[in-house]
Scaffold this active site. Structure first.
Site, mmCIF file in Angstrom:
data_model
loop_
_atom_site.group_PDB
_atom_site.id
_atom_site.type_symbol
_atom_site.label_atom_id
_atom_site.label_comp_id
_atom_site.label_asym_id
_atom_site.label_seq_id
_atom_site.Cartn_x
_atom_site.Cartn_y
_atom_site.Cartn_z
ATOM 1 N N HIS A 141 -34.787 43.761 15.759
ATOM 2 C CA HIS A 141 -34.841 44.610 16.299
ATOM 3 C C HIS A 141 -34.103 44.169 18.391
ATOM 4 C CE1 HIS A 141 -37.869 46.507 19.304
ATOM 5 N NE2 HIS A 141 -38.576 46.721 18.464
ATOM 6 N N ASP A 161 -38.471 36.482 13.066
ATOM 7 C CA ASP A 161 -39.427 37.471 13.171
ATOM 8 C C ASP A 161 -39.888 38.141 12.512
ATOM 9 O OD1 ASP A 161 -40.270 39.761 14.776
ATOM 10 O OD2 ASP A 161 -38.399 40.896 15.473
ATOM 11 N N GLN A 200 -42.527 42.862 10.984
ATOM 12 C CA GLN A 200 -42.402 43.777 9.808
ATOM 13 C C GLN A 200 -42.887 43.156 8.837
ATOM 14 O OE1 GLN A 200 -42.936 46.462 10.264
ATOM 15 N NE2 GLN A 200 -41.708 47.163 12.336
ATOM 16 N N LYS A 234 -48.566 45.929 14.873
ATOM 17 C CA LYS A 234 -48.944 46.079 13.698
ATOM 18 C C LYS A 234 -49.296 46.067 12.276
ATOM 19 C CE LYS A 234 -44.021 46.031 15.946
ATOM 20 N NZ LYS A 234 -43.528 47.450 15.398
ATOM 21 N N CYS A 260 -35.245 50.791 18.106
ATOM 22 C CA CYS A 260 -34.975 49.737 19.159
ATOM 23 C C CYS A 260 -33.649 48.754 18.689
ATOM 24 C CB CYS A 260 -36.136 48.597 19.726
ATOM 25 S SG CYS A 260 -37.769 49.988 20.085
HETATM 26 C C1 LIG Z 1 -39.029 43.411 14.171
HETATM 27 C C2 LIG Z 1 -39.300 43.887 15.173
HETATM 28 N N1 LIG Z 1 -39.573 42.891 15.963
HETATM 29 C C3 LIG Z 1 -40.123 42.360 17.546
HETATM 30 C C4 LIG Z 1 -40.341 44.140 17.837
HETATM 31 C C5 LIG Z 1 -41.754 43.989 19.019
HETATM 32 O O1 LIG Z 1 -42.847 43.456 18.316
HETATM 33 P P1 LIG Z 1 -43.745 44.548 20.276
HETATM 34 O O2 LIG Z 1 -43.336 45.574 20.476
HETATM 35 O O3 LIG Z 1 -45.251 44.143 19.461
HETATM 36 O O4 LIG Z 1 -43.635 43.142 21.280
HETATM 37 C C6 LIG Z 1 -40.637 45.083 16.553
HETATM 38 C C7 LIG Z 1 -42.006 46.435 17.100
HETATM 39 O O5 LIG Z 1 -41.755 47.168 17.373
HETATM 40 C C8 LIG Z 1 -40.298 45.588 15.331
HETATM 41 O O6 LIG Z 1 -40.503 45.839 14.519
#
Ligand SMILES: Cc1ncc(COP(=O)(O)O)c(C=O)c1O
Lengths: 399, 146
Positions: free
Chosen positions: A115, A192, A195, A218, A355
């Site tokens: 992401h 990270d 998910q 999430k 993203c």
């Molecule tokens: C794999 C991953 N990392 C990071 C994020 C970023 O999360 P947040 O938007 O809650 O900061 C997301 C969500 O869009 C994600 O799917």
């Protein structure tokens, strides 16, 4: 456990025609979570870590109890869990916190599956420090494997920042093995888990990573809150990222000392209601059971995958996924057009690059459709989705 | 379905499948503007040849959804031959039409009128206007010379 009854906890599902398939972007919020936050505002509403009066003391106790609940969920100690404004906020904090340790020529390992939030902070850090950003080569399916990771690990590797579960393809990274290899080179490992935490059991001690981040929104919790897990000694050796109230121990005119972690990294009034709400969300997930959450999501994915695979004119990007989402395209139909048709029938799913622009380039598509499945989705909703995909295809492709 | 059919009018699908004036010439007399919508990947380039205050030729290229690609094609036909001032006025009123605001109904929008249905799909407003924004930038004074 009978999951069908749990749909009553999600009032949004009663809105006419809504069929929600975008949990990977944000999950719906169950009633007990909203109730917990409402309760805080109506019956407590005091700040934490300050006043010595009763209300403030109660707020602090509840806030710290919530931290303990959330920490236990990933098998961490409470003092290892810092509250942040989200997974993105947490990743940026780690990148800032580790900046000092990076010198010219050092290597930071990421992947094209990341992401943007686990890619751009590292790209920026690499540029600033003249370090090298190294990508784990993905397999033909788009997976990170231990072997492929080992092929890019060197004596110069200082940071390894990888996704636990891909938000586009749903694959699980073998983070335990990768962490073991990386730690042999004394590289910091950042996972990270945005998910993975909502879907599969996550145990930071088993993984062994230095840092791990995830978001509340999430995982049935409110927006505006994330968690930065850091091993005790890592958080202790890291300088504060932001300075101000709460995080300070002793402030003199020319000198100050800091609180211990996690407060060292939490300056200012935190999102108290959100923290309490998220702890309630964790309890909600625990009541269902994480094995059950995983099983249900995977079942719906497998069921939908089988039907989509049998459909002509649909290209699936993650046929072999073990996760709870499907990324696909309707051949010859831009995902935006497809999603407008689906939306007009009440299906909420994501069309876009998620993203993850480097991954879109890797897949050679500008964007994909993504349907993600969670505890409140049903088989009949999935069947409805497949039929609607067929109608969207016919709408654009019939002569 | 009525609303949808209003969005995806035949005219729009025709321009999407058979785009007009496609391909950017390698010619310095054209002023070019490239715009991307980072949230969805719509990607449009408009190249405009202006001589003596008149739009002599418009070429377009890009990738994206049907609404975005078709609107680039439609504008490339509609605005050719107009004075810059007229073209900008059409563009401004087109955007008002898409946003559901009052606009000058005396303007002959021709195929561009087919986009009126977009106003019922707020999530698609950008798709329908991005090419027009690019066009505006190619004819406005001194901006964005490439
Ligand atoms: C794999 C991953 N990392 C990071 C994020 C970023 O999360 P947040 O938007 O809650 O900061 C997301 C969500 O869009 C994600 O799917």
């Amino acid at each position: 456990m009978d999951l069908s009854r749990l749909r009553d906890d999600f009032p949004l599902l009663k809105r006419k025609h809504i069929r929600y398939f975008d949990t990977a972007a944000t999950s719906l919020t169950p009633r007990p979570v909203v109730a917990r936050m409402k309760d805080y505002y109506e019956n407590l509403s005091a700040n934490v870590h300050r006043g010595v009066y009763t209300l403030s003391h109660e707020a602090t106790e509840q806030y710290e109890a919530a931290r303990a609940t959330i920490a236990r969920f990933i098998n961490a100690f409470p003092e290892e869990c810092v509250f942040t404004r989200g997974a993105s906020g947490a990743l940026n904090m780690v990148a800032l916190g580790l900046a000092e340790k990076i010198a010219e020529g050092d290597e930071i390992v990421v992947s094209e599956l990341e992401h943007h939030s686990n890619f751009l902070p590292w790209l920026h850090l690499a540029k600033k420090r003249r370090a090298k950003l190294v990508f784990v080569p993905l397999t033909d399916e788009g997976r990170i494997t231990t072997e492929n990771f080992a092929s890019v690990l060197t004596e110069r590797t200082k940071i390894v920042a990888l996704t636990h579960v891909s938000n586009v393809l749903g694959y699980t990274t073998p983070v335990e093995e990768i962490t073991r290899l990386a730690r042999e080179k004394e590289a910091y490992v950042v996972i990270d888990a945005a998910q993975s935490v909502p879907h599969i059991p996550v145990d930071v001690k088993r993984i062994g990573c230095d840092f791990l981040v995830f978001s509340s929104h999430k995982a049935l919790g409110p927006t505006g809150l994330g968690v930065l897990y850091g091993k005790k000694e890592r958080l202790e050796e890291m300088d504060p990222i932001e300075y101000g109230g709460d995080m300070v121990d002793l402030a003199e005119k020319d000198h100050a000392t800091w609180q211990d972690p996690p407060i060292k990294f939490e300056t200012g009034t935190p999102p108290i209601a959100e923290v309490l709400g998220f702890a309630e969300a964790v309890r909600y997930m625990e009541r269902i059971g994480r094995a059950e959450i995983k099983r249900h999501g995977e079942n719906l994915r497998a069921h939908t995958m089988e039907k989509l695979r049998a459909m002509e004119g649909v290209t699936i990007h993650n046929e072999s996924t073990e996760g709870s989402l499907i990324s696909f395209n309707i051949d010859g139909v831009h995902p935006h057009d497809a999603v407008t048709i689906l939306d007009s029938e009440g299906f909420a799913l994501r069309a876009g690059h998620h993203c993850a622009q480097p991954l879109m380039a890797w897949l050679s598509v500008p964007a994909t459709l993504r349907a993600s499945f969670y505890i409140y989705n049903t088989i009949s909703e999935c069947d409805g989705l497949v039929e609607a995909v067929g109608r969207a295809r016919d709408y654009f492709l019939s002569p | 379905m009525r609303k949808l059919d209003n969005l995806y009018r035949q005219i729009i699908m025709d321009h999407y499948k058979n785009p007009r004036n496609k391909g950017i010439p390698d010619d310095d007399r054209y002023r070019k503007e490239h715009i991307r919508n980072p949230s969805c990947g719509d990607d449009v380039t408009i190249a405009t040849l202006v001589e003596e205050g008149t739009v002599k030729d418009i070429r377009q290229d890009g990738t994206g959804c049907s609404i975005c690609c078709a609107s680039a094609s439609v504008l490339s036909e509609l605005l050719e031959g107009k004075t810059v001032a007229d073209a900008l006025r059409v563009s401004e009123n087109y955007v008002d039409m898409i946003m559901g605001k009052p606009f000058d109904e005396a303007i002959a929008f021709e195929d561009a009128l087919a986009f009126e249905g977009v106003k019922d799909f707020p999530a698609r407003l950008k798709c329908a206007t991005i090419a027009w924004k690019a066009f505006d930038a190619t004819v406005k004074d001194g901006e964005n010379d490439e």
